[in-house]
Design a protein around this motif. Structure first.
Motif, PDB file in Angstrom:
ATOM      1  N   PHE A  24      22.760 -87.949   2.066  1.00 30.83           N
ATOM      2  CA  PHE A  24      21.754 -87.305   2.894  1.00 30.83           C
ATOM      3  C   PHE A  24      20.436 -88.080   2.884  1.00 30.83           C
ATOM      4  O   PHE A  24      19.976 -88.537   1.833  1.00 30.83           O
ATOM      5  N   PHE A  25      19.808 -88.156   4.053  1.00 32.03           N
ATOM      6  CA  PHE A  25      18.448 -88.672   4.185  1.00 32.03           C
ATOM      7  C   PHE A  25      17.473 -87.504   4.322  1.00 32.03           C
ATOM      8  O   PHE A  25      17.697 -86.589   5.124  1.00 32.03           O
ATOM      9  N   THR A  26      16.389 -87.543   3.577  1.00 30.92           N
ATOM     10  CA  THR A  26      15.251 -86.670   3.822  1.00 30.92           C
ATOM     11  C   THR A  26      13.992 -87.534   3.865  1.00 30.92           C
ATOM     12  O   THR A  26      13.930 -88.590   3.231  1.00 30.92           O
ATOM     13  N   PHE A  27      12.995 -87.066   4.623  1.00 30.59           N
ATOM     14  CA  PHE A  27      11.756 -87.820   4.798  1.00 30.59           C
ATOM     15  C   PHE A  27      10.579 -86.935   4.423  1.00 30.59           C
ATOM     16  O   PHE A  27      10.490 -85.786   4.856  1.00 30.59           O
ATOM     17  N   MET A  28       9.677 -87.463   3.618  1.00 33.96           N
ATOM     18  CA  MET A  28       8.479 -86.765   3.219  1.00 33.96           C
ATOM     19  C   MET A  28       7.281 -87.464   3.862  1.00 33.96           C
ATOM     20  O   MET A  28       7.022 -88.645   3.607  1.00 33.96           O
ATOM     21  N   GLY A  29       6.582 -86.736   4.716  1.00 39.96           N
ATOM     22  CA  GLY A  29       5.514 -87.361   5.473  1.00 39.96           C
ATOM     23  C   GLY A  29       6.078 -88.113   6.674  1.00 39.96           C
ATOM     24  O   GLY A  29       7.275 -88.083   6.960  1.00 39.96           O
ATOM     25  N   THR A  30       5.207 -88.812   7.378  1.00 41.83           N
ATOM     26  CA  THR A  30       5.574 -89.555   8.588  1.00 41.83           C
ATOM     27  C   THR A  30       5.465 -91.047   8.322  1.00 41.83           C
ATOM     28  O   THR A  30       4.442 -91.500   7.787  1.00 41.83           O
ATOM     29  N   PRO A  31       6.496 -91.835   8.638  1.00 38.04           N
ATOM     30  CA  PRO A  31       6.424 -93.282   8.407  1.00 38.04           C
ATOM     31  C   PRO A  31       5.134 -93.876   8.956  1.00 38.04           C
ATOM     32  O   PRO A  31       4.767 -93.649  10.110  1.00 38.04           O
ATOM     33  N   SER A  32       4.444 -94.622   8.110  1.00 41.92           N
ATOM     34  CA  SER A  32       3.125 -95.142   8.463  1.00 41.92           C
ATOM     35  C   SER A  32       2.814 -96.358   7.608  1.00 41.92           C
ATOM     36  O   SER A  32       3.240 -96.442   6.452  1.00 41.92           O
ATOM     37  N   THR A  33       2.046 -97.277   8.167  1.00 39.14           N
ATOM     38  CA  THR A  33       1.602 -98.444   7.392  1.00 39.14           C
ATOM     39  C   THR A  33       0.307 -98.167   6.644  1.00 39.14           C
ATOM     40  O   THR A  33      -0.148 -99.007   5.862  1.00 39.14           O
ATOM     41  N   THR A  34      -0.282 -96.991   6.868  1.00 41.03           N
ATOM     42  CA  THR A  34      -1.556 -96.669   6.206  1.00 41.03           C
ATOM     43  C   THR A  34      -1.519 -95.353   5.435  1.00 41.03           C
ATOM     44  O   THR A  34      -2.156 -95.234   4.399  1.00 41.03           O
ATOM     45  N   LYS A  35      -0.781 -94.370   5.935  1.00 43.15           N
ATOM     46  CA  LYS A  35      -0.751 -93.055   5.295  1.00 43.15           C
ATOM     47  C   LYS A  35       0.463 -92.925   4.377  1.00 43.15           C
ATOM     48  O   LYS A  35       1.499 -93.557   4.607  1.00 43.15           O
ATOM     49  N   PRO A  36       0.362 -92.089   3.338  1.00 42.22           N
ATOM     50  CA  PRO A  36       1.476 -91.948   2.394  1.00 42.22           C
ATOM     51  C   PRO A  36       2.680 -91.242   3.015  1.00 42.22           C
ATOM     52  O   PRO A  36       2.533 -90.281   3.757  1.00 42.22           O
ATOM     53  N   TRP A  37       3.856 -91.731   2.697  1.00 45.46           N
ATOM     54  CA  TRP A  37       5.100 -91.128   3.156  1.00 45.46           C
ATOM     55  C   TRP A  37       6.230 -91.654   2.274  1.00 45.46           C
ATOM     56  O   TRP A  37       6.011 -92.490   1.389  1.00 45.46           O
ATOM     57  N   GLY A  38       7.409 -91.189   2.511  1.00 46.53           N
ATOM     58  CA  GLY A  38       8.544 -91.701   1.763  1.00 46.53           C
ATOM     59  C   GLY A  38       9.845 -91.101   2.242  1.00 46.53           C
ATOM     60  O   GLY A  38       9.865 -90.254   3.138  1.00 46.53           O
ATOM     61  N   PHE A  39      10.918 -91.554   1.657  1.00 45.02           N
ATOM     62  CA  PHE A  39      12.223 -90.981   1.982  1.00 45.02           C
ATOM     63  C   PHE A  39      13.073 -90.913   0.727  1.00 45.02           C
ATOM     64  O   PHE A  39      12.820 -91.583  -0.276  1.00 45.02           O
ATOM     65  N   GLN A  40      14.095 -90.083   0.823  1.00 48.62           N
ATOM     66  CA  GLN A  40      15.063 -89.935  -0.253  1.00 48.62           C
ATOM     67  C   GLN A  40      16.465 -90.094   0.338  1.00 48.62           C
ATOM     68  O   GLN A  40      16.764 -89.549   1.400  1.00 48.62           O
ATOM     69  N   TYR A  41      17.283 -90.869  -0.338  1.00 54.45           N
ATOM     70  CA  TYR A  41      18.691 -91.003   0.040  1.00 54.45           C
ATOM     71  C   TYR A  41      19.508 -90.525  -1.146  1.00 54.45           C
ATOM     72  O   TYR A  41      19.405 -91.085  -2.245  1.00 54.45           O
ATOM     73  N   GLU A  42      20.314 -89.487  -0.931  1.00 51.51           N
ATOM     74  CA  GLU A  42      20.890 -88.807  -2.093  1.00 51.51           C
ATOM     75  C   GLU A  42      22.285 -88.284  -1.833  1.00 51.51           C
ATOM     76  O   GLU A  42      22.620 -87.840  -0.726  1.00 51.51           O
ATOM     77  N   GLY A  43      23.107 -88.341  -2.851  1.00 54.98           N
ATOM     78  CA  GLY A  43      24.448 -87.783  -2.852  1.00 54.98           C
ATOM     79  C   GLY A  43      25.047 -87.978  -4.225  1.00 54.98           C
ATOM     80  O   GLY A  43      24.339 -88.285  -5.195  1.00 54.98           O
ATOM     81  N   HIS A  44      26.358 -87.825  -4.341  1.00 52.68           N
ATOM     82  CA  HIS A  44      27.020 -87.977  -5.629  1.00 52.68           C
ATOM     83  C   HIS A  44      26.837 -89.390  -6.163  1.00 52.68           C
ATOM     84  O   HIS A  44      27.177 -90.364  -5.512  1.00 52.68           O
ATOM     85  N   HIS A  45      26.245 -89.493  -7.336  1.00 54.35           N
ATOM     86  CA  HIS A  45      26.050 -90.755  -8.034  1.00 54.35           C
ATOM     87  C   HIS A  45      25.008 -91.676  -7.399  1.00 54.35           C
ATOM     88  O   HIS A  45      24.896 -92.840  -7.789  1.00 54.35           O
TER      89      HIS A  45
END
Length: 454
Positions: free
Chosen positions: A199-220
């Motif tokens: 699964f992909f989740t995104f925290m914040g909005t992709p930006s070259t100046t503002k903070p954001w991030g993503f998580q890629y997660e599943g078994h192992h």
């Protein structure tokens, strides 16, 4: 605010019950518990028992007894004594562009439908950052790779390609493939033991100046990737597999050889006196020795073992080589930035070991400093190589060839004891890298950003 649907009280109870209960019963009895909370591809939560012969793999190091989600507002990160060491991190220019990962993230989001985007977007300081688990049946949010189109998946893999190094992408994809192999082998977990159950989740909005991030997660796999300007924090990153060596769809896959070899190389470079400090004489290797896995975001862990200040120059380089294996799964430029940070604290970097020291031994080691925590743990089997006939029938065509797998307990297939109390083996390995003292998930950088720049 982002348009994701809030967790209902029922969902929150389900997640927390699962995390605290999943391993309490241990061994085979844990099957129904772990799969009882599995999320199907349609997004519904199943309350059924495990499929016949389908035993999830990944309990140890996932969410177990005494482990629970930490709220973002309560996050301290890994510390030695519950007190955060101040002034370790700062907002500064690294000189390494994040343009590619920003563009790739935005392209992936643009390729989703409005409903799909809402399902996987959260605020930059959302609790969802900390809501990850190694366990396959854990109820996850986000865009599920198996539920989106081939074109959308390609955009997702392009994002991983921009964020990770070539080795990082290969490692992640191979873990996913061996997850599917385990599903074929065990004959169960058809919604979770697949290549699509990530699964992909995104925290914040992709930006070259503002903070954001993503998580890629599943078994192992759990990759947490925080971005602020041209700074990147890619921790915690959990990677594991059961098995670690198998042939899947004609491709021979072997995982964690660099991690295993680098640990042994450093250990074998030590003198007898140094090894006496590194290898514990009071704690025995068990089936699960990981201390900072999922649900341990605020863990207290004292330094143990031998300090870098007691190493020779050549030994220090081998210690750095070991750290490079784990740091090297992020994109090359930012991996170099992180390694400079690690080098600054090398004298206060501790190396610790549990277990035997042969090439095929099942051992645990830890590298721990104020700015990095690495754990490697060969664990007891949960679903692979435990009792004969674990898979409810014939073994799949992807069964490893060439005899007994590396690190398999004596007795071959069916000779190992399953569950957290079983005999550990190199065919079930968990690893994690963290940034101690509030560094994980970029929490300290976000705090500094909000205090000084927002």
């Amino acid at each position: 605010m982002h348009g994701h649907s809030p967790r209902t009280p029922e969902t929150e109870r389900s997640r927390r019950w699962f995390m605290n209960k999943s391993l309490l019963v241990g061994g085979v009895a844990a099957v129904a518990t772990m799969t009882g909370c599995s999320k199907s591809s349609s997004g519904s939560t199943s309350s059924s028992a495990a499929p016949s012969g389908g035993m999830p793999s990944g309990g140890p190091g996932g969410m177990g007894p005494g482990q629970s989600e930490v709220k973002y507002a309560d996050f301290k990160g890994l510390t030695t004594d519950g007190k955060i060491v101040d002034d370790l991190y700062s907002i500064h220019s690294t000189g390494v562009s994040t343009d590619a990962v920003v563009k790739a993230a935005q392209a992936f989001l643009d390729g989703l439908s409005a409903k799909e985007r809402r399902s996987c977007t959260f605020d930059v300081d959302d609790d969802e950052w900390l809501a990850w688990s190694n366990v396959d049946g854990y109820e996850r949010k986000g865009a599920r790779m198996g539920d989106i189109t081939a074109k959308q998946r390609a955009l997702g893999y392009a994002l991983l390609g921009a964020a990770l190094s070539a080795d990082g992408v290969t490692q992640t994809r191979n873990i996913m493939k061996l997850n599917a192999f385990l599903g074929d082998y065990s004959g169960g977990g058809r919604e979770t033991l697949t290549e699509g159950a990530y699964f992909f989740t995104f925290m914040g909005t992709p930006s070259t100046t503002k903070p954001w991030g993503f998580q890629y997660e599943g078994h192992h796999v759990a990759i947490n990737y925080f971005v602020l300007g041209d700074q990147v924090v890619m921790t915690p990153t959990f990677m594991g597999s059961e098995p670690t060596s198998a042939t899947y769809k004609g491709e021979k896959i072997t995982l964690f050889k660099p991690e295993t070899t680098a640990g042994l190389t450093l250990l074998r470079s030590l003198t007898d006196a140094q090894r006496a400090k590194v290898i514990s004489s009071t704690v025995q290797k068990s089936g699960d020795d990981m201390k900072a896995g999922a649900g341990q975001d605020n863990a207290k862990l004292a330094f143990e073992g031998l300090a870098g200040s007691e190493l020779t120059a050549a030994q220090k380089e081998k210690l750095l080589d070991l750290v490079r294996v784990y740091v090297g799964y992020m994109d090359d430029g930012h991996a170099g930035v992180k390694m400079k940070e690690v080098e600054e604290h090398l004298d206060k970097t501790y190396f610790y070991w549990l277990g035997a020291t042969k090439d095929t031994s099942a051992f645990y080691y830890r590298v721990h400093s104020p700015v990095v925590l690495i754990e490697y743990d060969a664990q007891s089997p949960l679903a692979y190589g435990t009792t004969a006939g674990a898979g409810g029938g014939a073994q799949p065509s992807g069964q490893p060839s060439g005899g007994q797998p590396t690190g398999q307990p004596s007795g071959g297939m069916g000779g190992g004891m399953g569950g957290p109390g079983g005999t550990p083996t190199q065919q079930h390995i968990h690893t994690i890298i963290r940034t101690p003292n509030a560094g994980d998930y970029g929490v300290d950088l976000l705090k500094l950003h909000l205090e000084n720049d927002h």
